[in-house]
Design an enzyme around this catalytic site. Structure first.
Site, PDB file in Angstrom:
ATOM      1  N   ARG A  82       0.829  -1.249  -0.382  1.00 43.62           N
ATOM      2  CA  ARG A  82      -0.448  -0.454  -0.201  1.00 43.62           C
ATOM      3  C   ARG A  82       0.900   0.943  -0.015  1.00 43.62           C
ATOM      4  NH1 ARG A  82      -4.584   0.034   4.403  1.00 43.62           N
ATOM      5  NH2 ARG A  82      -2.657   0.929   6.170  1.00 43.62           N
ATOM      6  N   LYS A 184      -2.550   6.521   1.076  1.00 38.53           N
ATOM      7  CA  LYS A 184      -2.219   6.830   2.730  1.00 38.53           C
ATOM      8  C   LYS A 184      -1.226   8.820   2.419  1.00 38.53           C
ATOM      9  CE  LYS A 184      -2.376   4.372   7.154  1.00 38.53           C
ATOM     10  NZ  LYS A 184      -4.061   4.098   7.359  1.00 38.53           N
ATOM     11  N   GLU A 220     -16.430   6.099   4.224  1.00 39.96           N
ATOM     12  CA  GLU A 220     -15.424   5.658   5.701  1.00 39.96           C
ATOM     13  C   GLU A 220     -15.478   7.062   6.753  1.00 39.96           C
ATOM     14  OE1 GLU A 220     -11.545   5.018   5.731  1.00 39.96           O
ATOM     15  OE2 GLU A 220     -11.380   6.144   3.739  1.00 39.96           O
TER      16      GLU A 220
HETATM   17  C1  LIG Z   1      -5.293   4.094   7.768  1.00 41.72           C
HETATM   18  C2  LIG Z   1      -5.966   3.995   7.704  1.00 41.72           C
HETATM   19  C3  LIG Z   1      -7.050   3.711   7.446  1.00 41.72           C
HETATM   20  C4  LIG Z   1      -7.628   1.423   8.470  1.00 41.72           C
HETATM   21  O1  LIG Z   1      -6.153   1.164   8.227  1.00 41.72           O
HETATM   22  P1  LIG Z   1      -5.553  -0.022   8.216  1.00 41.72           P
HETATM   23  O2  LIG Z   1      -4.846  -0.584   7.173  1.00 41.72           O
HETATM   24  O3  LIG Z   1      -6.675  -0.946   8.297  1.00 41.72           O
HETATM   25  O4  LIG Z   1      -5.274   0.185   9.608  1.00 41.72           O
HETATM   26  C5  LIG Z   1      -9.085   3.787   7.333  1.00 41.72           C
HETATM   27  N1  LIG Z   1      -9.433   5.100   6.351  1.00 41.72           N
HETATM   28  C6  LIG Z   1      -7.828   5.379   6.183  1.00 41.72           C
HETATM   29  C7  LIG Z   1      -8.689   7.452   5.479  1.00 41.72           C
HETATM   30  C8  LIG Z   1      -7.388   5.552   6.558  1.00 41.72           C
HETATM   31  O5  LIG Z   1      -5.404   6.056   6.698  1.00 41.72           O
END
Ligand SMILES: *Cc1c(COP(=O)(O)O)cnc(C)c1O
Length: 336
Positions: A82, A184, A220
């Protein structure tokens, strides 16, 4: 090895400076050998690309002490992949995925005294990140980068530990179609700070974002994916603009393969959220945090909080992470 003398049970989700962190530098088109340093502060030029144009991305993962005393981390290969995706989207050089996993393991091993003991409820949060460090004033990518990994012991993400959260449907947007919501990037968080502060001021724990094109589908929250439960089925939004949570992807597998549930990954309309009986927020930091209420502009939908299904999902996932349950092939990376 002697553990640090911390009150593990009462740790919140905050930064505690640990002993060593990993640093690698990218110059002249190549990553150097990298290594551990005790230096927690970073010195950079006033015009560093990250400071001017926010060219930075990060990852979040955890190390756990298992029931039999090993230190492990959970699916680090997916974080590596990722981060590579994030780097490509932000015109940053990819830190090789195998080196990413190695750097994470090396940093955790070097801070083993900071890994919370089994049964404490705390974990070691791992933060890999990268940023453009050389001076850039015209808008363009940096040519020098730093990749770092630090670790910090943490307790629960939400204040007050595991309790039903109250969240609101946000009037502001998080991610545009064809934007950066699926990677991210630090910029996705910078622009959420106003809204999360406002949510807290109004008494909500988090904002639930809807799709910004039509404002009719659930996406989300600011930092966690969302899952819903109805009649033994786990439903989670499918969208190109949400962050592909490793926790959510793991929960889908756990629901299906360990708990025999039906799973649906599909667009979830705002108009159907009242049909679900349980709701949770999931992510590395949140694990799966129960939602008690979603406030849609005064229409409040309530859920069972830590209901029977969310509880089962929580117990199974953490059971796998803590070595109490057998893990699927490749999910657990033993560090030491
Ligand atoms: C990091 C993140 C998550 C969670 O991802 P994981 O891989 O489960 O830790 C969910 N939403 C956003 C916006 C994120 O930045």
């Amino acid at each position: 090895m002697e553990k640090k003398n911390l009150d593990w049970q009462s740790l919140g989700f905050g930064y505690v400076q640990t002993d060593l962190r990993y640093v690698a530098n990218y110059r002249n088109g190549a990553w150097d050998q990298g290594g551990l340093t005790s230096q927690a502060d970073i010195t950079m030029n006033e015009c560093a690309c990250v400071l001017q144009y926010a060219q930075t991305c990060f990852e979040g993962m955890k190390a756990y002490t298992t029931e039999d005393g090993k230190i492990v981390c959970f699916r680090p290969d997916l974080n590596a992949a990722r981060m590579a995706d994030s780097c490509r989207r932000l015109e940053m050089p990819v830190f090789p995925e195998d080196r990413f996993v190695e750097a994470v393991c090396e940093t955790v091993r070097a801070n083993a005294a900071w890994v919370p003991p089994y049964g404490s409820g705390a974990t070691l949060y791992i933060r890999p990140y990268m940023f453009g460090i050389d001076p850039v004033i015209g808008v363009k990518p940096a040519s020098e980068y730093q990749f770092r990994v630090f670790v910090t012991p943490v307790g629960p993400y939400f204040k007050g530990g595991i309790r039903p959260l109250t969240v609101r449907i946000s009037d502001l947007d998080r991610a545009a179609p064809r934007g950066t919501g699926h990677v991210k990037a630090g910029l996705n968080y910078a622009m959420s700070l106003y809204n999360i502060t406002d949510a807290h001021r109004q008494g909500y724990d988090e904002n639930v974002y809807v799709d910004s094109a039509t404002r009719t589908f659930i996406e989300e929250t600011g930092g966690a994916n969302i899952v819903f439960i109805k009649d033994g089925t786990l439903v989670t939004p499918h969208s190109d603009t949400i962050l592909p949570s490793i926790t959510r992807r793991s929960l889908l597998y756990v629901a299906k393969e360990y708990l025999g549930m039906n799973v649906e990954e599909r667009p979830v309309a705002l108009s159907e959220i009242g049909d679900f009986t349980e709701c949770g927020l999931c992510g590395t930091a949140a694990v799966i945090s129960p939602v008690g209420a979603i406030d849609d502009h005064g229409t409040v939908h309530t859920y069972a909080g830590m209901g029977p299904t969310i509880q089962k999902l929580y117990d199974t996932l953490t059971g796998i992470q803590l070595g109490r349950l057998p893990a699927p092939e490749g999910w657990i990376k033993v560090i030491e």
